[in-house]
Design an enzyme around this catalytic site. Structure first.
Site, PDB file in Angstrom:
ATOM      1  N   GLY A   1       3.636  -3.849  -3.743  1.00  0.00           N
ATOM      2  CA  GLY A   1       3.424  -3.945  -5.161  1.00  0.00           C
ATOM      3  C   GLY A   1       3.810  -2.853  -5.910  1.00  0.00           C
ATOM      4  O   GLY A   1       4.826  -2.675  -6.599  1.00  0.00           O
ATOM      5  N   ARG A   2       2.775  -1.861  -5.774  1.00  0.00           N
ATOM      6  CA  ARG A   2       2.795  -0.679  -6.610  1.00  0.00           C
ATOM      7  C   ARG A   2       4.191   0.174  -6.434  1.00  0.00           C
ATOM      8  O   ARG A   2       4.898   0.422  -7.375  1.00  0.00           O
ATOM      9  CB  ARG A   2       1.890   0.376  -6.234  1.00  0.00           C
ATOM     10  CG  ARG A   2       1.781   1.722  -7.171  1.00  0.00           C
ATOM     11  CD  ARG A   2       0.893   2.643  -6.154  1.00  0.00           C
ATOM     12  NE  ARG A   2      -0.349   2.030  -6.060  1.00  0.00           N
ATOM     13  CZ  ARG A   2      -1.597   2.127  -6.782  1.00  0.00           C
ATOM     14  NH1 ARG A   2      -1.427   2.640  -7.902  1.00  0.00           N
ATOM     15  NH2 ARG A   2      -2.735   1.506  -6.440  1.00  0.00           N
TER      16      ARG A   2
ATOM     17  N   GLY B   1       0.747  -1.378   0.053  1.00  0.00           N
ATOM     18  CA  GLY B   1       0.157  -0.002  -0.102  1.00  0.00           C
ATOM     19  C   GLY B   1       0.907   1.298   0.120  1.00  0.00           C
ATOM     20  O   GLY B   1       0.223   2.391  -0.026  1.00  0.00           O
TER      21      GLY B   1
ATOM     22  N   GLU C   1       4.038  -6.347   1.863  1.00  0.00           N
ATOM     23  CA  GLU C   1       3.645  -6.795   0.694  1.00  0.00           C
ATOM     24  C   GLU C   1       3.594  -5.617  -0.329  1.00  0.00           C
ATOM     25  O   GLU C   1       2.585  -5.327  -0.988  1.00  0.00           O
ATOM     26  CB  GLU C   1       2.133  -7.539   0.759  1.00  0.00           C
ATOM     27  CG  GLU C   1       2.135  -8.706   1.820  1.00  0.00           C
ATOM     28  CD  GLU C   1       0.720  -8.932   2.000  1.00  0.00           C
ATOM     29  OE1 GLU C   1      -0.204  -8.195   1.624  1.00  0.00           O
ATOM     30  OE2 GLU C   1       0.367 -10.393   2.665  1.00  0.00           O
TER      31      GLU C   1
ATOM     32  N   ARG D   1      -6.288   2.839 -15.524  1.00  0.00           N
ATOM     33  CA  ARG D   1      -6.137   3.410 -14.381  1.00  0.00           C
ATOM     34  C   ARG D   1      -6.891   4.956 -14.368  1.00  0.00           C
ATOM     35  O   ARG D   1      -7.716   5.311 -13.461  1.00  0.00           O
ATOM     36  CB  ARG D   1      -5.004   3.485 -13.501  1.00  0.00           C
ATOM     37  CG  ARG D   1      -4.209   2.118 -13.293  1.00  0.00           C
ATOM     38  CD  ARG D   1      -3.069   2.475 -12.310  1.00  0.00           C
ATOM     39  NE  ARG D   1      -3.338   3.027 -11.012  1.00  0.00           N
ATOM     40  CZ  ARG D   1      -3.184   4.244 -10.814  1.00  0.00           C
ATOM     41  NH1 ARG D   1      -2.500   5.089 -11.783  1.00  0.00           N
ATOM     42  NH2 ARG D   1      -3.205   4.760  -9.537  1.00  0.00           N
TER      43      ARG D   1
ATOM     44  N   CYS E   1     -14.963   3.133 -27.845  1.00  0.00           N
ATOM     45  CA  CYS E   1     -16.139   3.601 -27.862  1.00  0.00           C
ATOM     46  C   CYS E   1     -16.847   3.843 -26.498  1.00  0.00           C
ATOM     47  O   CYS E   1     -17.914   3.330 -26.196  1.00  0.00           O
ATOM     48  CB  CYS E   1     -17.275   2.883 -28.941  1.00  0.00           C
ATOM     49  SG  CYS E   1     -16.478   2.231 -30.192  1.00  0.00           S
TER      50      CYS E   1
ATOM     51  N   TYR F   1      -0.336  -2.171 -12.063  1.00  0.00           N
ATOM     52  CA  TYR F   1      -1.795  -2.000 -12.386  1.00  0.00           C
ATOM     53  C   TYR F   1      -2.141  -1.492 -13.780  1.00  0.00           C
ATOM     54  O   TYR F   1      -2.959  -0.835 -14.047  1.00  0.00           O
ATOM     55  CB  TYR F   1      -2.577  -1.386 -11.190  1.00  0.00           C
ATOM     56  CG  TYR F   1      -2.296  -1.590  -9.776  1.00  0.00           C
ATOM     57  CD1 TYR F   1      -2.804  -3.263  -9.370  1.00  0.00           C
ATOM     58  CD2 TYR F   1      -1.312  -1.190  -8.882  1.00  0.00           C
ATOM     59  CE1 TYR F   1      -2.439  -3.676  -8.394  1.00  0.00           C
ATOM     60  CE2 TYR F   1      -1.155  -1.624  -7.732  1.00  0.00           C
ATOM     61  CZ  TYR F   1      -1.747  -3.071  -7.392  1.00  0.00           C
ATOM     62  OH  TYR F   1      -1.423  -3.572  -6.131  1.00  0.00           O
TER      63      TYR F   1
END
Ligand SMILES: *Cc1c(COP(=O)(O)O)cnc(C)c1O
Length: 393
Positions: free
Chosen positions: A252-253, A218, A250, A289, A320, A348
């Site tokens: 990620g980003r 996070g 943990e 995103r 579209c 992501y």
């Protein structure tokens, strides 16, 4: 771009390594395991890069587990998160000796116990508690409030631990929490930590030993001009509070987000009295995103174009949907055919991409030293319907 076509993701191997090592080294000699959250970017070249430098992995599906194994990662360095693990996933994870299941509900604990029993083994578990703190982030990526679907209410956790303690097929490892993503202040993390440390005290008093504390991921990154968390200061604060307990994180980003860009080409320019649109070949199916979270990504020209049209551009894709944009109101000098780099797209990005509008998924390239490698081929048109069948009647 010429070699690989457009649009395209490009990742820097050395950035991925450096970002993981920053977490790992910040712990010094305190026992820890930095488990990269695979869902942020699950390309096997990224996973292999991390496996080689000793990373653990946070997985949320069997698909992610198999990716880690194929990429040279070890089952016993994987923690298994996610709210709805299937019996098949649990069985496979037990077979490969997963390090810990992060359990999200009483019924999931039952399921893990019954699968472990059927294999006549013990499942290592932590319970994911929901500390009810506000992560002060986008509501779609906030997970630590009572209203969120994640984890076990902190007040109910003791009962669940007691159940686990009494089972011969469950082996309590520790406690887990994850309060959200793209968090840019350290205070919500430390509030959550204080709450779980209280719970650990209570558990100890009840004879339940917690030897590992997983504080989730996070940590926010800089997309624009955010002030974000100093990783060393955050980890120092954790270590000062937890005594000897082993810490799992943990992230990620924060490992891959700023290690990747999305490259897209200006197909057409379309200006009316109100708006300047650059219609690009990248779209919301490639990088969701901006549409999904209204997220901001910096956009830079790959080559400066002093002969272009200077305007405040909306960068819109071919899909579209009015929501199909990657950026709005960007001062750039553009011409048809220009390449643009959408920055901070390593997390992501590709993993949330789809085939919407029957668009093949884009290629992924990794740069290592002065070399570049194709790490995922662009999908072909044939790939789009390869697994489909007509009814023959
Ligand atoms: C998504 C997720 C992470 C990673 O979050 P980042 O914001 O990418 O660091 C870690 N743990 C769990 C349980 C998650 O769901």
């Amino acid at each position: 771009m010429v070699a690989y076509g457009s649009p395209l993701y490009v990742y820097s191997r050395s950035d991925v390594e450096r970002n993981w090592l920053e977490f790992d080294q910040a712990f010094g000699s305190h026992p820890h395991l930095v488990c990269y959250a695979v869902k942020a970017n699950s390309n096997i070249a990224v996973l292999n890069t991390l496996a080689k430098i000793g990373a653990g992995f946070d997985i949320v599906s069997q698909g992610e587990l198999e990716r880690v194994l194929v990429a040279g990662g070890q089952g016993n360095r994987c923690v298994f998160s996610g709210v709805a693990k299937t019996a098949k996933e649990i069985k496979r994870a037990l077979e490969v000796g997963v390090r810990c299941f992060n359990v999200e509900s009483a019924s999931e604990l039952d399921r893990i116990e019954s699968v472990a029993k059927s294999l006549n083994t013990q499942a290592p578990i932590s319970i994911r508690v929901n500390p009810n703190v506000d992560a002060k982030t986008h509501p779609y990526i906030s997970t630590g409030l009572k209203e969120n679907k994640f984890g076990v209410d902190i007040d109910d956790a003791i009962n669940l631990y007691q159940r686990a303690q009494n089972s011969e097929y469950l082996n309590i490892q520790g406690l887990d929490c994850h309060i959200g993503s793209q968090i840019t202040e350290v205070s919500p993390f430390l509030d959550a930590l204080d709450k779980v440390l209280e719970l650990i005290d209570q558990l100890n008093k009840n004879g339940i030993k917690i030897s590992q504390l997983d504080l989730g991921g996070g940590i926010g990154i800089v997309y624009d001009d955010e002030q974000t968390i100093d990783i060393q200061a955050y980890i120092d604060a954790i270590i000062s509070k937890v005594g000897k307990i082993e810490i799992i994180l943990e992230p990620g980003r924060s490992i891959v987000g700023n290690a990747g860009i999305f490259v897209t080409k200006v197909e057409f320019i379309k200006q009316n009295s109100e708006h300047s649109f650059a219609i690009i070949d990248g779209a919301m199916n490639d990088l969701l995103r901006p549409s999904f979270y209204n997220a901001y990504h910096q956009v830079l020209p790959v080559n400066e174009n002093s002969n272009g049209i200077q305007a405040s551009w909306d960068l819109v894709g071919p899909i579209c949907e009015t929501g199909d944009f990657l950026a709005k109101d960007r001062a750039l000098s553009l011409s048809q055919g220009d390449y643009l780099a959408v920055m901070s797209a390593g997390a992501y990005g590709f993993t949330m991409s789809s085939n919407y509008n029957s668009r093949p998924r884009v290629a992924e390239v990794m740069v290592s030293g002065d070399q570049h490698y194709l790490v995922r081929e662009r999908e072909t048109i044939q790939d789009l319907f390869n697994k489909e069948h007509m009814i023959n009647d």
